[in-house]
Design an enzyme around this catalytic site. Sequence first.
Site, PDB file in Angstrom:
ATOM      1  N   HIS A  57       0.803  -1.220   0.000  1.00  9.86           N
ATOM      2  CA  HIS A  57       0.000   0.000   0.000  1.00  9.86           C
ATOM      3  C   HIS A  57       0.839   1.274   0.000  1.00  9.86           C
ATOM      4  O   HIS A  57       0.297   2.379   0.042  1.00  9.86           O
ATOM      5  CB  HIS A  57      -0.918  -0.018   1.234  1.00  9.86           C
ATOM      6  CG  HIS A  57      -2.104   0.863   1.132  1.00  9.86           C
ATOM      7  ND1 HIS A  57      -2.375   1.866   2.035  1.00  9.86           N
ATOM      8  CD2 HIS A  57      -3.108   0.905   0.215  1.00  9.86           C
ATOM      9  CE1 HIS A  57      -3.494   2.482   1.706  1.00  9.86           C
ATOM     10  NE2 HIS A  57      -3.951   1.921   0.602  1.00  9.86           N
TER      11      HIS A  57
ATOM     12  N   LYS B 275       2.988   4.451  -1.251  1.00  6.30           N
ATOM     13  CA  LYS B 275       2.972   5.300  -2.443  1.00  6.30           C
ATOM     14  C   LYS B 275       4.143   6.267  -2.331  1.00  6.30           C
ATOM     15  O   LYS B 275       4.090   7.250  -1.576  1.00  6.30           O
ATOM     16  CB  LYS B 275       1.674   6.107  -2.547  1.00  6.30           C
ATOM     17  CG  LYS B 275       0.388   5.267  -2.532  1.00  6.30           C
ATOM     18  CD  LYS B 275      -0.237   5.256  -1.181  1.00  6.30           C
ATOM     19  CE  LYS B 275      -1.646   4.705  -1.143  1.00  6.30           C
ATOM     20  NZ  LYS B 275      -1.945   3.516  -1.854  1.00  6.30           N
TER      21      LYS B 275
ATOM     22  N   HIS C  37      -9.656   9.969   1.188  1.00  4.63           N
ATOM     23  CA  HIS C  37      -8.601   8.963   1.182  1.00  4.63           C
ATOM     24  C   HIS C  37      -7.378   9.437   1.962  1.00  4.63           C
ATOM     25  O   HIS C  37      -6.430   8.681   2.161  1.00  4.63           O
ATOM     26  CB  HIS C  37      -8.218   8.652  -0.270  1.00  4.63           C
ATOM     27  CG  HIS C  37      -7.302   7.486  -0.431  1.00  4.63           C
ATOM     28  ND1 HIS C  37      -5.951   7.626  -0.693  1.00  4.63           N
ATOM     29  CD2 HIS C  37      -7.526   6.152  -0.374  1.00  4.63           C
ATOM     30  CE1 HIS C  37      -5.392   6.436  -0.803  1.00  4.63           C
ATOM     31  NE2 HIS C  37      -6.322   5.517  -0.607  1.00  4.63           N
TER      32      HIS C  37
END
Length: 626
Positions: free
Chosen positions: A347, A349, A557
């Site tokens: 997950h 980034k 998010h």
Amino acid sequence: MSPDDEDGRTDASSAPSLRAVLLHGSLDILIHEARNLPNKDILSNTMGGLLKSCTSAPEGAASTSDPYVTVLVASATVARTYVIQDDENPRWAQHFLVPVAHEAAAVNFVVKDSDVFGAELIGSVAIPSESLQSGDRVEGVYPVLEPNGKPCAPGAVLRLSVQYVPVARLTMYHHGVTPGPDFPGVPNTYFPLRRGGRVTLYQDAHVPTDGCLPEIRLGNGTNYRHGQCWHDVYDAMSQARSLIYITGWSVFHTIHLVRDGENGRSLGDLLKKKSKEGVRVLLLVWDDPTSRSVLGIQMEGYMGTRDEETRRFFKHSSVQILLCPRSAGKRHSWVKQQETGTIFTHHQKTVIVDADAGNGKRKIVAFVGGLDLCGGRYDTPRHPLFRTLQTLHKEDYYNPNYAVTDDRGPREPWHDLHSKIDSPAAFDVLKNFEERWLKASKRTGAKKLTKSCNDTLLWIEKIPEIAAIDDEIYSSDSDPERWDIQKKTMQMMYEIIYRALQEMGLDGKYEPQDYLNFFCLGNREAEETPNTSTGSFSASNPQDQSRKNRRFMVYVHSKGMIVDDEYVIIGSANINQRSMEGTRDTEIAMGAYQPHYTWANMLSAPRGQATNQPTKSIPESQLQKS
């Protein structure tokens, strides 16, 4: 047989008479050893013997339990020892320092046998929370009991010690984040505190310069300048000379990072161009197990990450991409490995590049946060629903909430946070990438498994023009705009606040909402020309109703936190078991503060970039990953 207990669902029941108390502070735990544990592999030994008698298999030593211990507080797994193979008298001698903010009747030490198909309960030891409240160390040899309260085996014991230190006695928290120049940062993080440098904080993928956000006055008298995340990422990639390293849950080669009138290339074309120029371009993308070729038919994948499509796009280029499945590791049971590989993800980034440092030097810069370089993420603080469907989002319609894709809208607005680390902490983001790349290369069968003999990763230390982690190009301690970085998380629940109010006799005066609030955001977009909607709206069709009402939720998010207007955390991790446990999704986050803008230094409310404003989440530096 029970599943492996990494999700904390396996709990040792405490005696009903024990009173639950709030443990807010840290637990200093030492798990020494166990003695006389039962053999939980008797059945498998029996089956193995039958198999050998039928197949004339060679004789081998009979196996016994493979014990390990998990520590549970309020059903949450907060610590876990390693597994010792075939040993009924295991010695771990493992030490844990665990931050806690749990209401629990006991601290449970659960002893389990690790098997191929799961973990089998051996027994447990429960240390009442009330016995820990004094702060004295509790230690001894305790019987390992089954759920019915009986010993799991004659003489089976666990030797351990545990000490609870209330947060009021943790002096590191007494003076805020900067008690002095020797402040070491939050303890026990993956990377150390890094001083100096700059951090840029971003709200959403793009913030136009049209005044869509209010002006914010900083403590130095200037107005805060909102960053333009994807603009900066595009520029950083375009100006890179040595490396572009990317990690992502999903990476779309088709997306355009720049969409406000400039003629920017797509991400895939930009990376191919830079690779042809001699820049080392490496991509680590999560390998979605559901996007597979079945009987020659390529399945899109349940999560829609388009990982296989991106891999095919770069296949015959000098851009190197590794699709990396989430692996639980060999120390876990077969069941746990299958569960992790199927359900959980990579997950993180991040984007790491080399950038101009002036005077003929280069430096490492890293982007860290919640934004993947994929479809549906480009948005602005206006969060449009319909009006950009034929412009900014013409080839980037995204709304997974409806069963049928209908690009008449509404699109799903996407609110997110991101950061750029221009400081020594960027080297930590680089190290995280290198560690993951080497591990992923090993998993794909590559023979060169160490950086010293791996010719894919660049040796930054051997590129003379790239400044080192301790180079003087990073700002001095006297720079009021410098940052120090670190990662830390906290969780606060309404129930805990309410009980605290009750204990203080303030429950009639204050509400938990006075201290903690959650907001579900939405947007309503009026038609630019009234009464232009055509066609009928079905009452049974949710998308029709959204078009009729011109309203839809904003998908929040962002993963960020501001503490006391002086400390900010931004990353990919949510505050939940999936992100925090460490054996589920892989995550990365940074925490940062400006030493010149803290309560300790200003003796008043700080007005640095980490201010308490409703329109943004802004942040010396430190990094953490899981």
